[in-house]
Design an enzyme around this catalytic site. Structure first.
Site, mmCIF file in Angstrom:
data_model
loop_
_atom_site.group_PDB
_atom_site.id
_atom_site.type_symbol
_atom_site.label_atom_id
_atom_site.label_comp_id
_atom_site.label_asym_id
_atom_site.label_seq_id
_atom_site.Cartn_x
_atom_site.Cartn_y
_atom_site.Cartn_z
ATOM 1 N N GLU A 49 0.846 -1.199 0.000
ATOM 2 C CA GLU A 49 0.000 0.000 0.000
ATOM 3 C C GLU A 49 0.873 1.238 0.000
ATOM 4 O O GLU A 49 1.856 1.313 0.739
ATOM 5 C CB GLU A 49 -0.891 0.083 1.251
ATOM 6 C CG GLU A 49 -2.081 -0.831 1.306
ATOM 7 C CD GLU A 49 -2.930 -0.554 2.551
ATOM 8 O OE1 GLU A 49 -2.846 0.568 3.107
ATOM 9 O OE2 GLU A 49 -3.680 -1.450 2.957
ATOM 10 N N LYS B 72 -15.755 4.527 4.864
ATOM 11 C CA LYS B 72 -14.584 4.336 5.720
ATOM 12 C C LYS B 72 -14.652 5.303 6.902
ATOM 13 O O LYS B 72 -15.065 6.456 6.757
ATOM 14 C CB LYS B 72 -13.284 4.541 4.928
ATOM 15 C CG LYS B 72 -13.050 3.487 3.857
ATOM 16 C CD LYS B 72 -11.606 3.463 3.391
ATOM 17 C CE LYS B 72 -10.729 2.802 4.447
ATOM 18 N NZ LYS B 72 -9.354 2.587 3.978
ATOM 19 N N GLU C 201 -9.295 9.428 4.804
ATOM 20 C CA GLU C 201 -9.579 7.999 4.645
ATOM 21 C C GLU C 201 -10.582 7.729 3.536
ATOM 22 O O GLU C 201 -10.571 6.653 2.928
ATOM 23 C CB GLU C 201 -10.096 7.419 5.963
ATOM 24 C CG GLU C 201 -9.039 7.216 7.027
ATOM 25 C CD GLU C 201 -8.020 6.165 6.618
ATOM 26 O OE1 GLU C 201 -8.429 5.075 6.183
ATOM 27 O OE2 GLU C 201 -6.805 6.441 6.707
#
Length: 488
Positions: free
Chosen positions: A274, A331, A337
């Site tokens: 990520e 989220k 986010e």
């Protein structure tokens, strides 16, 4: 370019250039670029169907995707798509997976072998950032990985599907300077060494979630934004290993490599599972915004597809999964986010960045990789030059030179044998000439001096102008400017 006037014999010139040509041709064909994948999260109620997502990925030229579960609808959608898939065993299953191999046998049968090989599952992420899981699942991680691997072996899938587990950079006790990278003491014997042993034994790699955004946002007073975004900057020299870092991403990844090396696991590789930058954030999330997100992700893609490794592991290609495919409206947490996506749920781009080698070549980077170079005290106001980074590997320079003289359209006639700027006959000198030719041809536009991190911009011409007969510095500069060589 460093020009010359004293002729060598044609035999010598031809032999030297033949060797050089073979070298650049070999490296252009054999150097391995990294890969770009995408994290496909689904914490949202407005996303397109998995079948539409597969088509979107295909249109964008993306052939690797990482999931956070093993949803049947999603896995079926990726069947026969040609897209490689990383799936995940959620943290909440680790205790059961660690306690009982019959559990992992059933899980592999229901979630892996049922879909493979029509769905090209290439790896299983066992847990995600387990060390920071509030449910304290760390002790279950390695036993669960071992059991999943044993279950894969039962179905003869262990040689085709890797097992790893993404760690956050918070697993490091120290990360600056990069060479001092070390894992947290309490994790080393409990889980880090056993996990790295497992990865070594199975021929797998460590998954790392690396977010320069977090480091920059929390330390914007000490970390330059350009350094975080792969943009022009002088870089930071690591006091421990002497390497120059021109971006925070490299520094973070190499800190993990350093931590692994300190434990004698130099042979285990890393994939970045990520990384990303949010296009929106709260007022205290410094740096969040669409321009910075486009710069970070776009320059990272160029960096990866250009074939550059990190300063500590220059020959290892970088394989990276961007976070994330979509903005996910459900989220929890800060605004950022919900704003990491490259696409809105409507499938429209949040911002435009290249995602393939072709797009990278059509839209050059504004990233650079700098090193110390001597410069003249003579100022050329408004002018800049592009020169090769001598600290780059031979492979990278040769590959970049071939691109500049080929697809890039640089005028490389003067560096052919017996031509005006053939000497000095070195890879760095020839690359500097070709890079600068391309850079000037592109009107010195921002981002046209990069070449996979093997070039950088200087605002004054380098001070050394080497000729094979005595020339005054003034005459040297005058001649090279007249001939449009620009690099004397």
């Amino acid at each position: 370019m460093l020009c010359f006037t004293q002729k060598q014999s044609m035999a010598s010139l031809t032999f030297s250039f033949s060797l050089f040509f073979m070298l650049t041709t070999f490296y252009a064909s054999s150097s391995e670029a990294g890969s770009i994948g995408i994290n496909y999260g689904r914490v949202a109620n407005d996303l397109p169907t998995p079948a539409k997502v597969v088509e979107l990925l295909k249109t964008q030229g993306l052939n690797r995707v990482k999931l956070y579960d093993t949803d049947a609808t999603v896995l079926n959608a990726f069947a026969n798509s040609g897209i490689k898939v990383v799936v995940a065993m959620p943290n909440e299953l680790l205790s059961n997976a660690a306690a009982d191999q019959s559990f992992t046998d059933a899980w592999v049968q229901a979630n892996i072998s049922k879909y493979y090989p029509a769905t090209q599952i290439e790896a299983i992420a066992v847990g995600n950032e387990v060390f920071v899981d509030p449910n304290n699942t760390t002790k279950f991680l390695v036993p669960a990985m071992n059991n999943v691997h044993a279950s894969l072996s039962k179905y003869n899938l262990d040689s085709n599907i890797k097992i790893s587990s993404p760690i956050a950079l918070s697993a490091l006790q120290t990360s600056y300077p990069t060479s001092s990278g070390a894992f947290k003491t309490e994790l080393v014997e409990q889980v880090i060494k056993p996990m790295l042993d497992f990865l070594r034994k199975t021929g797998s790699y460590l998954m790392v979630n690396a977010y320069p955004f977090f480091a920059y946002s929390a330390n914007s007073d000490t970390i330059a934004l350009n350094y975080a975004l792969f943009k022009d900057n002088p870089g930071v020299v690591d006091s421990g290993n002497g390497l120059r870092y021109t971006n925070l991403f490299d520094a973070q990844v190499d800190a993990v490599f350093a931590a692994m090396s300190a434990l004698q696991y130099d042979d285990v590789k890393i994939e970045v599972s990520e990384t990303g930058w949010p296009s929106a954030g709260d007022s205290n999330e410094i740096g969040a915004g669409p321009d910075n997100a486009a710069s970070y992700n776009g320059n990272l893609v160029r960096r990866v597809l250009g074939g550059s490794g990190t300063p500590l592991r220059p020959k290892d290609p970088l394989n990276v999964f961007l976070f994330a495919l979509f903005n996910e409206n459900q989220k929890q947490g800060p605004t950022s986010e919900r704003n990491y996506g490259l696409f809105y749920p409507s499938e429209q781009k949040v911002y435009d960045i290249p995602l393939t080698v072709k797009e990278v070549n059509e839209a050059p980077s504004n990233s650079v990789s700098k090193s110390e170079v001597p410069v003249s005290t003579t100022s050329f106001r408004g002018q800049t030059w592009c020169v090769a980074n001598g600290a780059s590997s031979v492979e990278k320079l040769a590959n970049a030179l071939n691109y500049a003289c080929g697809e890039g359209g640089a005028d490389c006639t003067p560096i052919q044998p017996d031509a005006t700027c053939y000497n000095p006959n070195t890879l760095e000198a020839h690359a500097s000439y070709a890079f600068n030719s391309y850079y000037q041809k592109k009107s010195r536009a921002t981002g046209t001096c990069d070449f996979g991190g093997t070039a950088y911009v200087v605002t004054q011409p380098p001070s050394k102008c080497i000729f094979h007969f005595p020339l005054s510095k003034k005459l040297c500069i005058k001649m090279c400017i007249k001939l449009d060589f620009n690099l004397c």
